[in-house]
Design a protein around this motif. Structure first.
Motif, PDB file in Angstrom:
ATOM      1  N   GLN A  30       0.942  -1.171  -0.033  1.00 56.28           N
ATOM      2  CA  GLN A  30      -0.006   0.016   0.049  1.00 56.28           C
ATOM      3  C   GLN A  30       0.930   1.290   0.123  1.00 56.28           C
ATOM      4  OE1 GLN A  30      -3.242  -0.911   1.987  1.00 56.28           O
ATOM      5  NE2 GLN A  30      -4.236   0.380   0.912  1.00 56.28           N
ATOM      6  N   SER A  31       1.875   1.208   0.625  1.00 52.77           N
ATOM      7  CA  SER A  31       2.682   2.616   0.943  1.00 52.77           C
ATOM      8  C   SER A  31       3.645   2.806  -0.325  1.00 52.77           C
ATOM      9  CB  SER A  31       3.790   2.287   2.040  1.00 52.77           C
ATOM     10  OG  SER A  31       4.646   1.144   1.660  1.00 52.77           O
ATOM     11  N   LEU A  32       3.706   1.707  -1.280  1.00 51.57           N
ATOM     12  CA  LEU A  32       4.282   1.806  -2.641  1.00 51.57           C
ATOM     13  C   LEU A  32       3.361   2.432  -3.674  1.00 51.57           C
ATOM     14  CD1 LEU A  32       5.989  -1.602  -2.497  1.00 51.57           C
ATOM     15  CD2 LEU A  32       6.990   0.820  -1.843  1.00 51.57           C
ATOM     16  N   ARG A  33       2.099   2.256  -3.483  1.00 51.25           N
ATOM     17  CA  ARG A  33       1.168   2.693  -4.675  1.00 51.25           C
ATOM     18  C   ARG A  33       1.493   4.120  -5.061  1.00 51.25           C
ATOM     19  NH1 ARG A  33      -3.979  -0.282  -2.058  1.00 51.25           N
ATOM     20  NH2 ARG A  33      -3.614  -2.052  -3.456  1.00 51.25           N
ATOM     21  N   PRO A  34       1.534   5.000  -4.463  1.00 57.12           N
ATOM     22  CA  PRO A  34       1.702   6.528  -4.892  1.00 57.12           C
ATOM     23  C   PRO A  34       2.854   6.403  -5.748  1.00 57.12           C
ATOM     24  CG  PRO A  34       1.316   6.768  -2.540  1.00 57.12           C
ATOM     25  CD  PRO A  34       1.455   5.358  -2.757  1.00 57.12           C
ATOM     26  N   ALA A  35       3.961   6.109  -5.400  1.00 57.47           N
ATOM     27  CA  ALA A  35       5.372   5.962  -6.422  1.00 57.47           C
ATOM     28  C   ALA A  35       5.006   5.245  -7.579  1.00 57.47           C
ATOM     29  CB  ALA A  35       6.167   5.651  -5.541  1.00 57.47           C
ATOM     30  N   LEU A  36       4.274   4.069  -7.347  1.00 59.53           N
ATOM     31  CA  LEU A  36       4.178   3.031  -8.468  1.00 59.53           C
ATOM     32  C   LEU A  36       3.292   3.783  -9.475  1.00 59.53           C
ATOM     33  CD1 LEU A  36       4.661   0.273  -9.395  1.00 59.53           C
ATOM     34  CD2 LEU A  36       2.902  -0.573  -8.113  1.00 59.53           C
ATOM     35  N   ALA A  37       2.099   4.530  -9.109  1.00 60.38           N
ATOM     36  CA  ALA A  37       1.289   5.111  -9.867  1.00 60.38           C
ATOM     37  C   ALA A  37       2.068   6.161 -10.751  1.00 60.38           C
ATOM     38  CB  ALA A  37      -0.121   5.328  -9.192  1.00 60.38           C
ATOM     39  N   ALA A  38       2.883   6.887  -9.932  1.00 60.76           N
ATOM     40  CA  ALA A  38       3.579   8.114 -10.641  1.00 60.76           C
ATOM     41  C   ALA A  38       4.403   7.475 -11.695  1.00 60.76           C
ATOM     42  CB  ALA A  38       3.999   8.783  -9.652  1.00 60.76           C
ATOM     43  N   ALA A  39       5.009   6.242 -11.455  1.00 64.56           N
ATOM     44  CA  ALA A  39       6.079   5.755 -12.389  1.00 64.56           C
ATOM     45  C   ALA A  39       5.394   5.173 -13.770  1.00 64.56           C
ATOM     46  CB  ALA A  39       6.857   4.631 -11.713  1.00 64.56           C
ATOM     47  N   ILE A  40       4.238   4.570 -13.355  1.00 67.40           N
ATOM     48  CA  ILE A  40       3.484   4.117 -14.695  1.00 67.40           C
ATOM     49  C   ILE A  40       3.066   5.367 -15.414  1.00 67.40           C
ATOM     50  CG2 ILE A  40       1.582   2.706 -15.160  1.00 67.40           C
ATOM     51  CD1 ILE A  40       1.934   1.063 -12.649  1.00 67.40           C
ATOM     52  N   ALA A  41       2.566   6.329 -14.685  1.00 65.87           N
ATOM     53  CA  ALA A  41       2.051   7.517 -15.380  1.00 65.87           C
ATOM     54  C   ALA A  41       3.328   8.006 -16.313  1.00 65.87           C
ATOM     55  CB  ALA A  41       1.530   8.335 -14.568  1.00 65.87           C
ATOM     56  N   SER A  42       4.444   7.904 -15.594  1.00 68.93           N
ATOM     57  CA  SER A  42       5.552   8.608 -16.606  1.00 68.93           C
ATOM     58  C   SER A  42       6.191   7.844 -17.509  1.00 68.93           C
ATOM     59  CB  SER A  42       6.432   9.322 -15.651  1.00 68.93           C
ATOM     60  OG  SER A  42       6.990   8.322 -14.890  1.00 68.93           O
ATOM     61  N   LEU A  43       5.865   6.392 -17.751  1.00 70.90           N
ATOM     62  CA  LEU A  43       6.179   5.645 -18.719  1.00 70.90           C
ATOM     63  C   LEU A  43       5.970   6.230 -19.979  1.00 70.90           C
ATOM     64  CD1 LEU A  43       5.471   2.101 -17.211  1.00 70.90           C
ATOM     65  CD2 LEU A  43       7.742   3.319 -17.274  1.00 70.90           C
ATOM     66  N   GLY A  44       6.901   5.712 -20.978  1.00 71.58           N
ATOM     67  CA  GLY A  44       6.482   6.130 -22.581  1.00 71.58           C
ATOM     68  C   GLY A  44       5.255   5.183 -22.822  1.00 71.58           C
ATOM     69  N   ARG A  45       4.446   5.663 -23.687  1.00 70.68           N
ATOM     70  CA  ARG A  45       3.387   4.763 -24.262  1.00 70.68           C
ATOM     71  C   ARG A  45       3.789   3.286 -24.542  1.00 70.68           C
ATOM     72  NH1 ARG A  45       0.811   5.292 -30.104  1.00 70.68           N
ATOM     73  NH2 ARG A  45       0.161   2.978 -30.130  1.00 70.68           N
ATOM     74  N   GLY A  46       4.861   3.181 -25.266  1.00 73.41           N
ATOM     75  CA  GLY A  46       5.114   1.915 -25.626  1.00 73.41           C
ATOM     76  C   GLY A  46       5.501   1.032 -24.619  1.00 73.41           C
ATOM     77  N   GLU A  47       6.127   1.370 -23.469  1.00 71.10           N
ATOM     78  CA  GLU A  47       6.344   0.963 -22.270  1.00 71.10           C
ATOM     79  C   GLU A  47       5.371   0.461 -21.491  1.00 71.10           C
ATOM     80  OE1 GLU A  47      10.650   3.550 -22.169  1.00 71.10           O
ATOM     81  OE2 GLU A  47       9.239   3.823 -20.614  1.00 71.10           O
ATOM     82  N   ARG A  48       4.435   1.364 -21.185  1.00 67.21           N
ATOM     83  CA  ARG A  48       3.213   1.363 -20.413  1.00 67.21           C
ATOM     84  C   ARG A  48       2.510   0.021 -21.230  1.00 67.21           C
ATOM     85  NH1 ARG A  48       1.707   6.147 -19.042  1.00 67.21           N
ATOM     86  NH2 ARG A  48       0.493   6.473 -20.937  1.00 67.21           N
ATOM     87  N   ASP A  49       2.290   0.269 -22.637  1.00 68.01           N
ATOM     88  CA  ASP A  49       1.617  -1.030 -22.983  1.00 68.01           C
ATOM     89  C   ASP A  49       1.923  -2.231 -22.865  1.00 68.01           C
ATOM     90  OD1 ASP A  49       0.711   1.113 -26.112  1.00 68.01           O
ATOM     91  OD2 ASP A  49      -0.229   0.771 -24.231  1.00 68.01           O
ATOM     92  N   VAL A  50       3.437  -2.436 -22.936  1.00 65.31           N
ATOM     93  CA  VAL A  50       3.840  -3.722 -22.907  1.00 65.31           C
ATOM     94  C   VAL A  50       3.754  -4.201 -21.352  1.00 65.31           C
ATOM     95  CG1 VAL A  50       6.094  -4.903 -22.893  1.00 65.31           C
ATOM     96  CG2 VAL A  50       5.446  -3.535 -24.859  1.00 65.31           C
ATOM     97  N   LEU A  51       4.219  -3.178 -20.183  1.00 71.74           N
ATOM     98  CA  LEU A  51       3.920  -3.583 -18.910  1.00 71.74           C
ATOM     99  C   LEU A  51       2.702  -4.036 -18.734  1.00 71.74           C
ATOM    100  CD1 LEU A  51       5.374  -3.582 -15.948  1.00 71.74           C
ATOM    101  CD2 LEU A  51       4.116  -1.284 -16.080  1.00 71.74           C
ATOM    102  N   LEU A  52       1.562  -3.211 -19.098  1.00 71.42           N
ATOM    103  CA  LEU A  52       0.215  -3.889 -18.510  1.00 71.42           C
ATOM    104  C   LEU A  52      -0.459  -4.856 -19.323  1.00 71.42           C
ATOM    105  CD1 LEU A  52      -1.177  -0.054 -17.965  1.00 71.42           C
ATOM    106  CD2 LEU A  52       0.005  -1.534 -16.458  1.00 71.42           C
ATOM    107  N   LEU A  53       0.128  -5.002 -20.576  1.00 66.42           N
ATOM    108  CA  LEU A  53      -0.418  -6.441 -21.125  1.00 66.42           C
ATOM    109  C   LEU A  53       0.120  -7.586 -20.745  1.00 66.42           C
ATOM    110  CD1 LEU A  53      -0.071  -5.368 -25.223  1.00 66.42           C
ATOM    111  CD2 LEU A  53      -2.207  -5.962 -23.934  1.00 66.42           C
ATOM    112  N   MET A  54       1.289  -7.526 -20.049  1.00 66.36           N
ATOM    113  CA  MET A  54       1.692  -8.600 -19.073  1.00 66.36           C
ATOM    114  C   MET A  54       1.189  -8.775 -17.979  1.00 66.36           C
ATOM    115  SD  MET A  54       5.781  -9.012 -17.988  1.00 66.36           S
ATOM    116  CE  MET A  54       5.370  -8.152 -16.466  1.00 66.36           C
ATOM    117  N   ALA A  55       1.184  -7.509 -16.886  1.00 67.38           N
ATOM    118  CA  ALA A  55       1.004  -7.840 -15.652  1.00 67.38           C
ATOM    119  C   ALA A  55      -0.757  -7.830 -15.484  1.00 67.38           C
ATOM    120  CB  ALA A  55       1.281  -6.303 -15.025  1.00 67.38           C
TER     121      ALA A  55
END
Lengths: 186, 331
Positions: free
Chosen positions: A115-140
């Motif tokens: 839970q304590s990691l969520r803010p940092a994680l959300a911010a990091a995912i928001a700042s990923l490049g589009r291609g990176e985010r697509d790949v990450l989320l298709l996997m996860a």
């Protein structure tokens, strides 16, 4: 694929369009809801199936399963709503929790640290490049393999790997000392 | 799966379950591919919203024991009493109006506008197990009339594989062939199972929780989905009067359900608002407009979705009736 509620034969075709909708709606809606929220997901998932329907002549079963192909279409449509996605991630960042995730008691300890990691994680995912985010989320979120992600997005296997390692590196950096990452609760 | 994926999944959690989402999406697909795709019911909206096939529904009369006094919101308890006393008939009938506002801009130059389209969708289920679907496309409406006039006031617009038109379509009625079942949460209920749903509110809530779990909802989120799941018994599924009453009584006791008087449905019919969060910590709410005097649901809305307009499904009629199935009319 593991035993899903509706098993599709490997040679699934698009001829039975209502059948394709029945088999894949829940999964795609869940994936797009995760990324854009449920209201927007209705538009995007409807559009996904319409695009699939219009482009069915171009579907090549040798290259990708219908499911994979649909994820690719949905992901391309999601990327047109980048601002909405980032807005949602910012909201998760502010509220910490992404929603209703409490689970079995024995996971409470893991959860607290996560839970304590969520803010940092959300911010990091928001700042990923589009291609990176697509790949990450298709996997996860969608649970697609490297191979499937490559087929879905029409990119090479190698590109999937490199985007994924970049995304991971950024996420780990963002989590940094907030998390020792030793809790393997996957 | 590795640790990072697990963290990402945990961050995203479970999206709120909306039992009507599938039906709305399928209705849109049907509307735009109908001429080329053999959808099961062949009719927008209904197959989707109810996943219905042949059904025999025998109202489970006379099985309830002497009843304790019920507690909970008095308005909903009144609706429950009216539900028990609601008319019975040979057919379960639901008539709905779906309205959609499309993102696409029509027109040209400075004269662009969006369209609002709507459809009437009806369904009948007879006590001897037959099902009919009715559909009628209503006139499309430009939302900016001045821009539409400047654009030359076109009366038809190309939309995907079909058209939007200012001329309403003909009302059509089709008997739904083949067997099927009733979708309640994550379970497909046979007509017999539907007829045997508990008439005790606590037992019905427990049953709702069970079908929600069957839909793959995580334990911690089950409570969030109970109100919408109970709501399907109020106007979607051909539930016996006692089961509808139990659904109202169950809603009357739920802590997160808010009941407010003085509400109106989108067509201006007065009612009470019965609203509930669709996911805790999120602003999105589901809202039923109910006429407590008849127990009928007038509309279901999803409000407060961030960055999104409200969505409404208007229930023009629902209940048991002796009127024969007929093609939809605007009357």
């Amino acid at each position: 694929m593991t035993a899903a509620r509706i098993e599709r034969p490997p040679d699934e075709s698009l001829d039975d369009f209502p059948g394709v909708f029945d088999a894949h709606f829940d999964e795609l809606f869940r994936y797009v809801s995760h990324r854009l929220g449920p209201a927007q997901a209705e538009d995007v998932v409807a559009e996904t199936f319409l695009v699939a329907f219009r482009k069915q002549a171009r579907y090549d079963p040798a290259r990708a399963a219908v499911r994979t192909w649909l994820y690719g279409i949905a992901t391309n449509l999601v990327s047109k709503h980048r601002r909405a996605e980032v807005r949602g991630l910012r909201a998760r960042q502010r509220h910490g929790a992404g929603g209703n995730v409490p689970g079995p008691e024995e996971r409470v300890a893991d959860r607290v640290s996560a839970q304590s990691l969520r803010p940092a994680l959300a911010a990091a995912i928001a700042s990923l490049g589009r291609g990176e985010r697509d790949v990450l989320l298709l996997m996860a979120l969608a649970g697609l393999s490297h191979q499937e992600i490559a087929a879905a997005l029409g990119i090479s296997y190698g590109t999937v790997g490199s985007r994924l390692s970049r995304a991971r590196a950024k996420l780990r950096a963002a989590l940094g000392d907030a998390n020792p990452m030793e809790a393997d609760h996957g | 799966m590795d640790d990072l994926s697990a963290l990402v999944r945990e961050l995203y959690g479970d999206p709120p379950a909306d039992p009507f989402a599938r039906g709305r999406v399928e209705a849109r697909l049907q509307a735009r591919t109908r001429r080329r795709v053999p959808w099961k019911a062949g009719v927008a909206g209904l197959a989707a919203a109810m996943a219905l096939g042949a059904a025999i529904v025998v109202p489970n009369l006379g099985t309830h024991a002497t009843r304790d006094t019920f507690s909970g919101n008095p308005i909903l308890l009144t609706a429950a009493t009216m539900a028990e006393a609601a008319p019975t008939g040979s057919y379960w009938h639901v008539k709905r109006l779906y309205t959609m506002r499309w993102d696409k801009l029509y027109g040209s130059g400075g004269n662009t506008y969006r369209l609002e389209t709507s459809n009437l969708a009806e369904q009948w289920v007879s006590t001897d197990g037959r099902v009919w679907s009715g559909h009628k496309r209503l006139a499309a409406r430009p939302l900016d009339e001045a821009a539409w006039r400047r654009d030359g006031a076109p009366t038809e617009w190309k939309a995907g594989d079909g058209v939007h038109s200012t001329t309403p379509g003909e009302g059509r009625l089709t008997e739904v062939a083949g067997g099927g079942s009733f979708r309640f949460g994550g379970e497909d209920l046979t007509p017999a199972q539907l007829a045997e749903l508990p008439t005790d509110p606590a037992a019905l809530t427990e049953r709702a929780r069970r079908v929600i779990r069957a839909d793959g909802v995580e334990e911690g989120s089950v409570s969030d989905v109970v109100p919408t799941t109970l709501a399907t018994l109020l106007y979607e599924l051909p539930a016996a009067p006692e089961v509808r009453a139990a659904a109202y009584r169950a809603l009357a006791t739920l802590p997160r359900v808010t009941v407010e008087e003085g509400a109106e449905d989108p067509t201006g019919r007065p009612g009470v608002s019965v609203s509930f969060p669709l996911q805790h910590d999120q602003p999105t709410r589901g809202r039923l407009i109910v006429d407590p005097g008849t127990s009928m649901v007038l509309a279901y809305e999803v409000t407060g979705a961030p960055g999104k307009g409200d969505r409404t499904e208007v229930v023009l009629a629902s209940g048991w009736t002796d009127a024969e199935p007929a093609p939809p009319t605007t009357g």
